[in-house]
Design a protein around this motif. Structure first.
Motif, PDB file in Angstrom:
ATOM      1  N   GLU A 269     -97.829 -10.750 -82.392  1.00  0.00           N
ATOM      2  CA  GLU A 269     -97.605 -12.240 -83.387  1.00  0.00           C
ATOM      3  C   GLU A 269     -98.052 -13.086 -82.653  1.00  0.00           C
ATOM      4  O   GLU A 269     -99.130 -13.988 -82.880  1.00  0.00           O
ATOM      5  N   PHE A 270     -97.758 -13.330 -80.921  1.00  0.00           N
ATOM      6  CA  PHE A 270     -97.975 -14.712 -80.329  1.00  0.00           C
ATOM      7  C   PHE A 270     -99.465 -14.195 -79.218  1.00  0.00           C
ATOM      8  O   PHE A 270     -97.856 -13.648 -77.819  1.00  0.00           O
ATOM      9  N   PRO A 271    -100.504 -13.872 -78.911  1.00  0.00           N
ATOM     10  CA  PRO A 271    -100.557 -13.075 -78.390  1.00  0.00           C
ATOM     11  C   PRO A 271    -100.680 -14.012 -77.048  1.00  0.00           C
ATOM     12  O   PRO A 271    -101.284 -13.626 -75.487  1.00  0.00           O
ATOM     13  N   GLU A 272    -100.635 -14.896 -77.356  1.00  0.00           N
ATOM     14  CA  GLU A 272    -100.688 -16.189 -76.747  1.00  0.00           C
ATOM     15  C   GLU A 272     -99.472 -16.441 -75.247  1.00  0.00           C
ATOM     16  O   GLU A 272     -99.783 -17.127 -73.949  1.00  0.00           O
ATOM     17  N   GLY A 275     -99.202 -11.226 -74.563  1.00  0.00           N
ATOM     18  CA  GLY A 275    -101.194 -10.672 -74.809  1.00  0.00           C
ATOM     19  C   GLY A 275    -101.491  -9.569 -75.709  1.00  0.00           C
ATOM     20  O   GLY A 275    -101.290 -10.343 -76.875  1.00  0.00           O
ATOM     21  N   GLU A 276    -102.434  -9.007 -75.868  1.00  0.00           N
ATOM     22  CA  GLU A 276    -102.956  -8.378 -76.973  1.00  0.00           C
ATOM     23  C   GLU A 276    -102.457  -7.531 -77.118  1.00  0.00           C
ATOM     24  O   GLU A 276    -102.199  -7.041 -78.729  1.00  0.00           O
ATOM     25  N   ASP A 277    -101.253  -6.947 -76.761  1.00  0.00           N
ATOM     26  CA  ASP A 277    -100.579  -6.024 -76.410  1.00  0.00           C
ATOM     27  C   ASP A 277     -99.443  -6.008 -76.596  1.00  0.00           C
ATOM     28  O   ASP A 277     -98.566  -5.262 -76.536  1.00  0.00           O
ATOM     29  N   GLY A 278     -99.090  -7.513 -77.208  1.00  0.00           N
ATOM     30  CA  GLY A 278     -97.295  -7.945 -77.155  1.00  0.00           C
ATOM     31  C   GLY A 278     -96.612  -7.675 -78.205  1.00  0.00           C
ATOM     32  O   GLY A 278     -97.168  -6.218 -79.481  1.00  0.00           O
ATOM     33  N   LEU A 279     -95.849  -8.047 -78.984  1.00  0.00           N
ATOM     34  CA  LEU A 279     -95.016  -8.157 -79.625  1.00  0.00           C
ATOM     35  C   LEU A 279     -95.494  -8.053 -81.168  1.00  0.00           C
ATOM     36  O   LEU A 279     -95.940  -9.633 -81.092  1.00  0.00           O
ATOM     37  N   ASN A 280     -95.020  -7.273 -81.844  1.00  0.00           N
ATOM     38  CA  ASN A 280     -95.890  -7.844 -83.304  1.00  0.00           C
ATOM     39  C   ASN A 280     -94.553  -8.895 -84.081  1.00  0.00           C
ATOM     40  O   ASN A 280     -93.696  -9.346 -83.475  1.00  0.00           O
TER      41      ASN A 280
END
Length: 370
Positions: A269-272, A275-280
């Motif tokens: 949801e907030f990859p910034e 990261g790209e494997d962060g929380l959805n």
């Protein structure tokens, strides 16, 4: 132990005990002539209740507003015949040991003039604007909006009276509740318009008023999405702080659980931030509110349903990914849509390790099931 065991652990929220973490996502089918769900609808849900689905959320069923529906074959949630049909659905599901919630729905400006069971009425909306911000009606008065809120509340109360185990409000995908959330369509200057937090008050009042009537323990679920069918890239909350302001309205109003719709569950949801494997989306929602969270979005299938019709491709994500996220506590429940639509025994096959029997379909093939 099966790698998919976390899906089959029991879960309880607001006193509702579910046998496992699999939820059947709501999917419109238009199989209820004159808005009345018949025996075939009862059989449809009962088959899945008997096959290891922890909670069934019905297709959208429309509130007692003449403009709430765009299709005479979509089930209604008012009127003696429709409610008798739904009571029978509940009975059949309960006979199989299942749990079921109606999805309480109003299509808003997704309804075109001249459609639905009452073709002569104008469509309901927050501000009389289309999804492209074109003005077509006068803005409804505050009193008219309060009447719509009452119709939603009546639907939730009716759900409890009919014996449904909980109820879900459809607040996603560009339908009426979501139109109140979206600045493109909600330009009101009363308590229902303004900031994102203010635009959330429409749903907040539905929840709060229903909570007064159904009591503190009856589970109320709210389904939300950032994206709209009219704009896949739309975002209500651009930052975690904005998301917190938004979700806090529902938490304070007494919502029991939030159903976070993404087109693809694995996208952060907030990859910034993480990261790209962060929380959805559901992961961030649970982190912010602490409330039970349902994730949904192309679970169990390789393609995105709406995107497939738009000619988009979609990378595949194996089922074990959502299971691992569930096991880590990112969210609590996993909603499955098309996979359960095409195969009522999908959950049982996963439970019994019969993965080789699971199939994927493209959008065109799924469409033939409606």
């Amino acid at each position: 132990m099966s790698a998919f065991a976390p899906l089959f652990e029991p879960f309880t929220f607001s006193g509702l005990k579910l046998d496992n973490r699999i939820v059947m996502a709501p999917m419109t089918r238009s199989f209820s002539p004159d808005g009345v769900p018949g025996q075939d609808v009862a059989d449809y849900y009962a088959r899945r209740a008997a096959a290891d689905v922890g909670l069934l959320i019905t297709e959208g069923t429309t509130i007692n507003r003449k403009a709430s529906s765009f299709d005479t074959r979509v089930p209604n949630f008012y009127g003696d015949a429709s409610l008798k049909g739904w009571a029978h659905v509940v009975d059949e599901v309960h006979k199989e040991g299942g749990k079921i919630a109606p999805q309480i729905w109003h299509v808003g400006m997704m309804r075109k003039e001249g459609s639905g069971p009452f073709p002569d009425v104008k469509s309901d909306s927050p501000s009389g604007l289309t999804h492209k911000a074109k003005p077509v009606y006068e803005e409804p008065t505050t009193e008219e909006i309060e009447a719509i809120i009452k119709a939603f509340v009546d639907g939730i109360v009716t759900a409890k009276e009919l014996g449904f185990d909980c109820a879900e409000i459809h607040g996603a995908h560009g339908y009426l509740v979501d139109e109140f959330f979206w600045h493109v369509m909600n330009t009101r200057s009363d308590r229902f318009g303004g900031s994102l937090k203010a635009r959330a008050q429409f749903a907040g009042e539905i929840i709060a008023e229903a909570r007064k009537l159904v009591g503190p323990d009856y589970p109320i679920i709210l389904r939300i999405s950032q994206w709209k069918q009219q704009d896949y890239a739309a975002r209500l909350a651009e930052t975690p702080k904005e998301l917190e302001d938004f979700l806090t309205v529902f938490a304070d109003a007494g919502v029991s659980c939030i159903h976070y719709s993404q087109r693809r569950f694995w996208e952060p949801e907030f990859p910034e931030i993480d990261g790209e494997d962060g929380l959805n989306f559901a992961g961030w929602g649970k982190k912010i509110t602490g409330l039970p969270a349902i994730t949904v979005g192309s679970v169990g299938l390789a393609s995105d349903f709406l995107g497939s019709f738009a000619g988009e491709s979609s990378k595949t994500r194996p089922l074990i990914d959502v299971v691992n996220r569930l096991d880590k506590g990112e969210f609590d429940l996993v909603a499955v849509g098309r996979a359960l639509l095409q195969d009522p025994h999908w959950a049982t096959k996963v439970k019994e390790g019969r993965e080789s029997e699971l199939k994927d379909y493209d959008g065109a093939a799924i469409k033939t099931l409606f």
